[in-house]
Design a protein around this motif. Structure first.
Motif, short mmCIF file in Angstrom:
data_model
loop_
_atom_site.label_atom_id
_atom_site.label_comp_id
_atom_site.label_asym_id
_atom_site.label_seq_id
_atom_site.Cartn_x
_atom_site.Cartn_y
_atom_site.Cartn_z
N LYS A 239 0.70 -1.21 -0.21
CA LYS A 239 0.12 0.08 -0.25
C LYS A 239 0.82 1.43 0.18
N ALA A 240 2.02 1.14 0.80
CA ALA A 240 2.84 2.51 0.80
C ALA A 240 4.21 2.30 0.33
N THR B 197 -3.19 5.07 2.85
CA THR B 197 -4.35 4.26 2.89
C THR B 197 -4.76 4.15 4.37
N HIS C 196 -8.35 6.09 0.79
CA HIS C 196 -6.98 6.18 -0.01
C HIS C 196 -6.68 7.61 -0.65
N ASP C 197 -5.54 8.00 -0.48
CA ASP C 197 -5.31 9.38 -1.00
C ASP C 197 -3.65 9.32 -1.68
N VAL C 198 -3.35 10.08 -2.38
CA VAL C 198 -1.99 10.19 -2.59
C VAL C 198 -1.55 11.63 -2.11
N ALA D 6 -7.42 -0.13 3.38
CA ALA D 6 -7.40 0.48 2.15
C ALA D 6 -8.78 1.10 1.52
N GLU E 184 1.33 14.30 -1.53
CA GLU E 184 2.56 14.67 -2.23
C GLU E 184 3.81 14.84 -0.94
N LYS F 125 6.14 5.03 -1.64
CA LYS F 125 5.58 5.75 -2.36
C LYS F 125 4.76 6.93 -1.35
N ASP F 126 3.93 7.76 -2.38
CA ASP F 126 3.19 8.75 -1.67
C ASP F 126 1.77 8.45 -1.19
N ASP F 127 1.31 7.26 -1.45
CA ASP F 127 -0.01 6.74 -1.25
C ASP F 127 -0.17 6.65 0.39
#
Ligand code: UDP
Length: 253
Positions: free
Chosen positions: A11-12, A33, A40-42, A37, A44, A29-31
Protein backbone atom coordinates in the motif's frame (compact mmCIF):
# COMPACT_ATOMS: atom_id res chain seq x y z
CA UNK A 1 19.39 2.18 -16.02
CA UNK A 2 18.07 -1.33 -16.55
CA UNK A 3 14.53 -1.84 -15.27
CA UNK A 4 14.58 -3.51 -11.92
CA UNK A 5 12.49 -6.50 -11.08
CA UNK A 6 9.51 -5.63 -8.93
CA UNK A 7 9.10 -8.15 -6.11
CA UNK A 8 6.05 -6.80 -4.34
CA UNK A 9 3.81 -3.76 -4.39
CA UNK A 10 2.24 -2.87 -1.06
CA UNK A 11 0.00 0.00 0.00
CA UNK A 12 2.77 2.46 0.86
CA UNK A 13 5.91 0.84 -0.55
CA UNK A 14 7.13 -1.08 -3.57
CA UNK A 15 9.95 -3.62 -3.23
CA UNK A 16 12.47 -4.23 -6.01
CA UNK A 17 15.28 -6.74 -6.32
CA UNK A 18 18.46 -5.16 -4.93
CA UNK A 19 21.85 -4.93 -6.67
CA UNK A 20 23.38 -7.78 -4.64
CA UNK A 21 21.84 -11.13 -3.77
CA UNK A 22 20.06 -10.89 -0.43
CA UNK A 23 19.27 -7.19 -0.83
CA UNK A 24 16.04 -5.39 -1.63
CA UNK A 25 15.28 -1.81 -2.61
CA UNK A 26 12.33 -0.31 -0.70
CA UNK A 27 10.65 2.49 -2.65
CA UNK A 28 8.44 4.75 -0.50
CA UNK A 29 5.29 5.84 -2.33
CA UNK A 30 3.14 8.88 -1.60
CA UNK A 31 0.02 6.73 -1.21
CA UNK A 32 -1.82 6.89 2.09
CA UNK A 33 -4.39 4.25 2.96
CA UNK A 34 -6.48 3.60 6.05
CA UNK A 35 -9.23 1.26 7.20
CA UNK A 36 -7.72 -1.62 5.25
CA UNK A 37 -7.38 0.54 2.09
CA UNK A 38 -11.02 1.68 2.09
CA UNK A 39 -9.70 5.23 2.33
CA UNK A 40 -6.94 6.14 -0.13
CA UNK A 41 -5.19 9.32 -1.19
CA UNK A 42 -1.88 10.43 -2.65
CA UNK A 43 -0.07 12.83 -0.33
CA UNK A 44 2.78 14.55 -2.09
CA UNK A 45 6.05 14.21 -0.23
CA UNK A 46 4.90 11.55 2.26
CA UNK A 47 7.21 8.90 0.75
CA UNK A 48 10.26 11.15 0.98
CA UNK A 49 9.54 11.98 4.63
CA UNK A 50 8.93 8.35 5.62
CA UNK A 51 12.08 7.19 3.82
CA UNK A 52 14.18 9.68 5.76
CA UNK A 53 12.42 9.18 9.09
CA UNK A 54 12.63 5.40 8.84
CA UNK A 55 16.35 5.69 8.03
CA UNK A 56 16.83 7.87 11.09
CA UNK A 57 15.06 5.45 13.45
CA UNK A 58 16.66 2.31 11.98
CA UNK A 59 20.16 3.82 12.17
CA UNK A 60 19.56 4.87 15.76
CA UNK A 61 18.35 1.38 16.67
CA UNK A 62 21.46 -0.07 15.02
CA UNK A 63 23.61 2.25 17.13
CA UNK A 64 22.14 0.86 20.36
CA UNK A 65 22.55 -2.72 19.14
CA UNK A 66 19.02 -3.51 17.96
CA UNK A 67 19.43 -5.34 14.65
CA UNK A 68 17.45 -4.02 11.68
CA UNK A 69 17.21 -4.85 7.99
CA UNK A 70 18.39 -1.34 7.02
CA UNK A 71 21.59 -1.09 4.95
CA UNK A 72 21.61 2.41 3.46
CA UNK A 73 19.47 5.11 1.96
CA UNK A 74 19.92 5.29 -1.80
CA UNK A 75 18.05 8.48 -2.64
CA UNK A 76 15.06 10.54 -1.55
CA UNK A 77 12.58 7.70 -2.02
CA UNK A 78 14.59 4.50 -1.84
CA UNK A 79 16.57 2.57 0.70
CA UNK A 80 18.56 -0.62 0.44
CA UNK A 81 17.61 -3.28 2.98
CA UNK A 82 18.54 -6.87 3.72
CA UNK A 83 16.09 -9.30 2.32
CA UNK A 84 14.42 -11.27 5.10
CA UNK A 85 11.56 -13.63 5.71
CA UNK A 86 8.83 -11.54 7.29
CA UNK A 87 7.13 -13.14 10.30
CA UNK A 88 3.40 -12.81 9.49
CA UNK A 89 2.65 -10.72 12.57
CA UNK A 90 2.17 -7.03 13.25
CA UNK A 91 3.71 -6.33 16.62
CA UNK A 92 1.98 -3.43 18.34
CA UNK A 93 3.37 -1.75 21.44
CA UNK A 94 1.19 0.67 23.38
CA UNK A 95 2.11 3.17 26.09
CA UNK A 96 -1.18 5.12 26.10
CA UNK A 97 -4.64 3.92 25.10
CA UNK A 98 -5.74 4.87 21.58
CA UNK A 99 -7.33 3.48 18.44
CA UNK A 100 -8.46 -0.12 18.49
CA UNK A 101 -7.45 -0.70 22.15
CA UNK A 102 -9.63 2.21 23.29
CA UNK A 103 -12.55 0.86 21.26
CA UNK A 104 -12.09 -2.74 22.32
CA UNK A 105 -11.73 -2.07 26.04
CA UNK A 106 -13.60 1.22 26.41
CA UNK A 107 -10.56 3.11 27.72
CA UNK A 108 -10.40 6.83 26.92
CA UNK A 109 -7.79 7.74 24.29
CA UNK A 110 -4.73 9.21 25.99
CA UNK A 111 -5.03 7.20 29.22
CA UNK A 112 -1.54 6.14 30.30
CA UNK A 113 -1.31 2.36 30.50
CA UNK A 114 0.06 0.78 33.69
CA UNK A 115 2.89 -0.73 31.62
CA UNK A 116 3.66 -1.09 27.91
CA UNK A 117 1.25 -3.57 26.35
CA UNK A 118 2.43 -5.70 23.43
CA UNK A 119 -0.19 -7.11 21.06
CA UNK A 120 0.08 -9.34 18.01
CA UNK A 121 -2.05 -9.19 14.87
CA UNK A 122 -1.97 -11.79 12.11
CA UNK A 123 -0.88 -10.10 8.88
CA UNK A 124 -3.72 -10.78 6.47
CA UNK A 125 -5.43 -7.90 4.67
CA UNK A 126 -8.42 -10.05 3.67
CA UNK A 127 -9.08 -10.74 7.35
CA UNK A 128 -8.30 -7.14 8.42
CA UNK A 129 -5.16 -8.15 10.40
CA UNK A 130 -7.00 -9.79 13.33
CA UNK A 131 -5.66 -9.67 16.88
CA UNK A 132 -4.22 -13.06 17.85
CA UNK A 133 -2.78 -14.55 21.01
CA UNK A 134 0.48 -16.41 21.56
CA UNK A 135 -1.63 -19.59 21.56
CA UNK A 136 -2.64 -18.98 17.92
CA UNK A 137 0.94 -18.09 17.01
CA UNK A 138 2.32 -21.31 18.53
CA UNK A 139 -0.51 -23.56 17.28
CA UNK A 140 -0.26 -22.34 13.68
CA UNK A 141 3.55 -22.24 13.76
CA UNK A 142 3.88 -18.57 12.76
CA UNK A 143 6.75 -18.19 15.23
CA UNK A 144 8.51 -20.44 17.74
CA UNK A 145 8.61 -19.82 21.49
CA UNK A 146 12.23 -18.65 21.13
CA UNK A 147 11.14 -16.24 18.38
CA UNK A 148 8.36 -14.92 20.63
CA UNK A 149 10.80 -14.31 23.50
CA UNK A 150 13.13 -12.46 21.10
CA UNK A 151 10.24 -10.52 19.52
CA UNK A 152 9.02 -9.32 22.92
CA UNK A 153 12.48 -8.21 23.94
CA UNK A 154 13.08 -6.43 20.58
CA UNK A 155 9.67 -4.74 20.72
CA UNK A 156 10.33 -3.38 24.21
CA UNK A 157 13.79 -2.14 23.23
CA UNK A 158 12.35 -0.36 20.20
CA UNK A 159 9.71 1.13 22.49
CA UNK A 160 12.29 2.48 24.95
CA UNK A 161 14.45 3.88 22.15
CA UNK A 162 11.58 5.48 20.24
CA UNK A 163 9.93 6.85 23.40
CA UNK A 164 13.20 8.52 24.43
CA UNK A 165 13.99 9.95 20.99
CA UNK A 166 10.49 11.38 20.67
CA UNK A 167 10.37 12.67 24.25
CA UNK A 168 13.56 14.65 23.56
CA UNK A 169 11.72 16.59 20.86
CA UNK A 170 8.50 17.12 22.79
CA UNK A 171 6.53 14.24 21.28
CA UNK A 172 4.73 11.43 23.10
CA UNK A 173 5.01 7.95 21.59
CA UNK A 174 1.48 6.68 22.15
CA UNK A 175 1.82 3.39 20.27
CA UNK A 176 3.48 1.88 17.22
CA UNK A 177 3.59 -1.16 15.00
CA UNK A 178 6.69 -3.01 13.85
CA UNK A 179 7.34 -6.01 11.67
CA UNK A 180 10.11 -8.48 12.26
CA UNK A 181 12.01 -10.61 9.77
CA UNK A 182 14.32 -13.59 9.90
CA UNK A 183 17.74 -13.41 8.28
CA UNK A 184 20.04 -16.36 7.94
CA UNK A 185 23.78 -16.11 8.58
CA UNK A 186 24.98 -19.56 7.57
CA UNK A 187 23.13 -21.97 9.81
CA UNK A 188 22.06 -19.27 12.25
CA UNK A 189 18.78 -17.47 12.19
CA UNK A 190 18.53 -13.94 13.57
CA UNK A 191 15.55 -11.67 13.97
CA UNK A 192 15.76 -8.10 12.70
CA UNK A 193 13.40 -5.13 12.69
CA UNK A 194 12.08 -4.91 9.13
CA UNK A 195 9.59 -2.92 7.04
CA UNK A 196 9.59 0.72 8.21
CA UNK A 197 9.27 2.84 11.34
CA UNK A 198 7.60 6.11 10.47
CA UNK A 199 4.62 8.29 11.42
CA UNK A 200 2.57 5.93 9.22
CA UNK A 201 3.04 3.20 11.81
CA UNK A 202 3.25 5.19 15.08
CA UNK A 203 0.93 7.44 17.06
CA UNK A 204 2.82 10.61 17.90
CA UNK A 205 1.25 13.40 19.95
CA UNK A 206 2.75 16.76 20.79
CA UNK A 207 3.36 16.59 24.54
CA UNK A 208 2.16 20.14 25.25
CA UNK A 209 -0.79 20.51 22.91
CA UNK A 210 -1.77 16.91 22.19
CA UNK A 211 -1.66 17.70 18.46
CA UNK A 212 -1.52 14.53 16.38
CA UNK A 213 1.60 14.23 14.20
CA UNK A 214 0.93 10.80 12.65
CA UNK A 215 -1.33 8.96 10.24
CA UNK A 216 -4.42 9.66 12.36
CA UNK A 217 -4.30 13.13 10.72
CA UNK A 218 -5.24 11.31 7.49
CA UNK A 219 -7.45 8.64 9.06
CA UNK A 220 -9.52 11.23 10.94
CA UNK A 221 -9.29 14.18 8.48
CA UNK A 222 -7.46 16.43 10.93
CA UNK A 223 -5.51 18.56 8.43
CA UNK A 224 -2.34 18.23 6.36
CA UNK A 225 -0.48 14.96 6.74
CA UNK A 226 2.60 16.43 5.06
CA UNK A 227 2.67 19.28 7.58
CA UNK A 228 2.44 16.80 10.46
CA UNK A 229 5.25 14.53 9.16
CA UNK A 230 7.36 17.58 8.25
CA UNK A 231 7.03 18.78 11.84
CA UNK A 232 8.32 15.42 13.13
CA UNK A 233 11.26 15.51 10.67
CA UNK A 234 12.01 19.15 11.51
CA UNK A 235 12.11 18.50 15.25
CA UNK A 236 14.40 15.50 14.75
CA UNK A 237 16.68 17.57 12.52
CA UNK A 238 16.24 15.31 9.49
CA UNK A 239 14.43 17.47 6.98
CA UNK A 240 14.97 16.10 3.47
CA UNK A 241 17.23 19.03 2.37
CA UNK A 242 19.25 18.45 5.50
CA UNK A 243 21.12 15.10 5.62
CA UNK A 244 19.95 12.96 8.53
CA UNK A 245 22.14 13.15 11.62
CA UNK A 246 21.14 10.15 13.71
CA UNK A 247 21.59 10.67 17.40
CA UNK A 248 21.40 14.46 17.12
CA UNK A 249 17.77 15.44 17.62
CA UNK A 250 17.14 19.10 18.39
CA UNK A 251 15.81 19.82 21.84
CA UNK A 252 12.61 21.82 22.08
CA UNK A 253 11.81 23.98 25.09
N1 UDP B 1 -0.79 0.20 12.82
C1 UDP B 1 -0.12 0.11 11.62
N2 UDP B 1 -0.62 -0.72 10.64
C2 UDP B 1 -1.74 -1.44 10.80
C3 UDP B 1 -2.43 -1.34 12.04
C4 UDP B 1 -1.93 -0.51 13.02
O1 UDP B 1 0.91 0.74 11.43
O2 UDP B 1 -2.13 -2.17 9.88
C5 UDP B 1 -0.27 1.08 13.88
C6 UDP B 1 -1.11 2.33 14.07
O3 UDP B 1 -0.62 3.39 13.29
C7 UDP B 1 -0.95 2.61 15.54
C8 UDP B 1 -0.72 1.23 16.17
O4 UDP B 1 -0.32 0.38 15.11
O5 UDP B 1 0.23 3.39 15.75
C9 UDP B 1 -1.95 0.66 16.84
O6 UDP B 1 -3.03 0.70 15.93
P1 UDP B 1 -4.50 0.26 16.37
O7 UDP B 1 -4.51 -1.19 16.71
O8 UDP B 1 -4.98 1.19 17.42
O9 UDP B 1 -5.35 0.33 15.07
P2 UDP B 1 -6.11 1.52 14.35
O10 UDP B 1 -6.78 2.34 15.39
O11 UDP B 1 -5.00 2.24 13.63
O12 UDP B 1 -7.04 0.77 13.45
Amino acid sequence: MARRKKIYEGKAKTLYEGPEPGTIVQYFKDDATAFNAEKHDVIEGKGVLNNILSEFFMLGLGQIGVPTHFLKRLNMREQLVRSCEIIPLEIIVRNYAAGSLSKRLGIDEGTQLPRPIVEYCYKDDDLGDPLVTEEHIAAFGWASQQDMDDILSLALRVNDFMSGVMLAVGIRLVDFKIEIGRVYDGDFQRLVIADEISPDSCRLWDIKTGQKLDKDVFRRDLGSLTDAYTEVARRLGVMPNNPPAPGKPQLVN
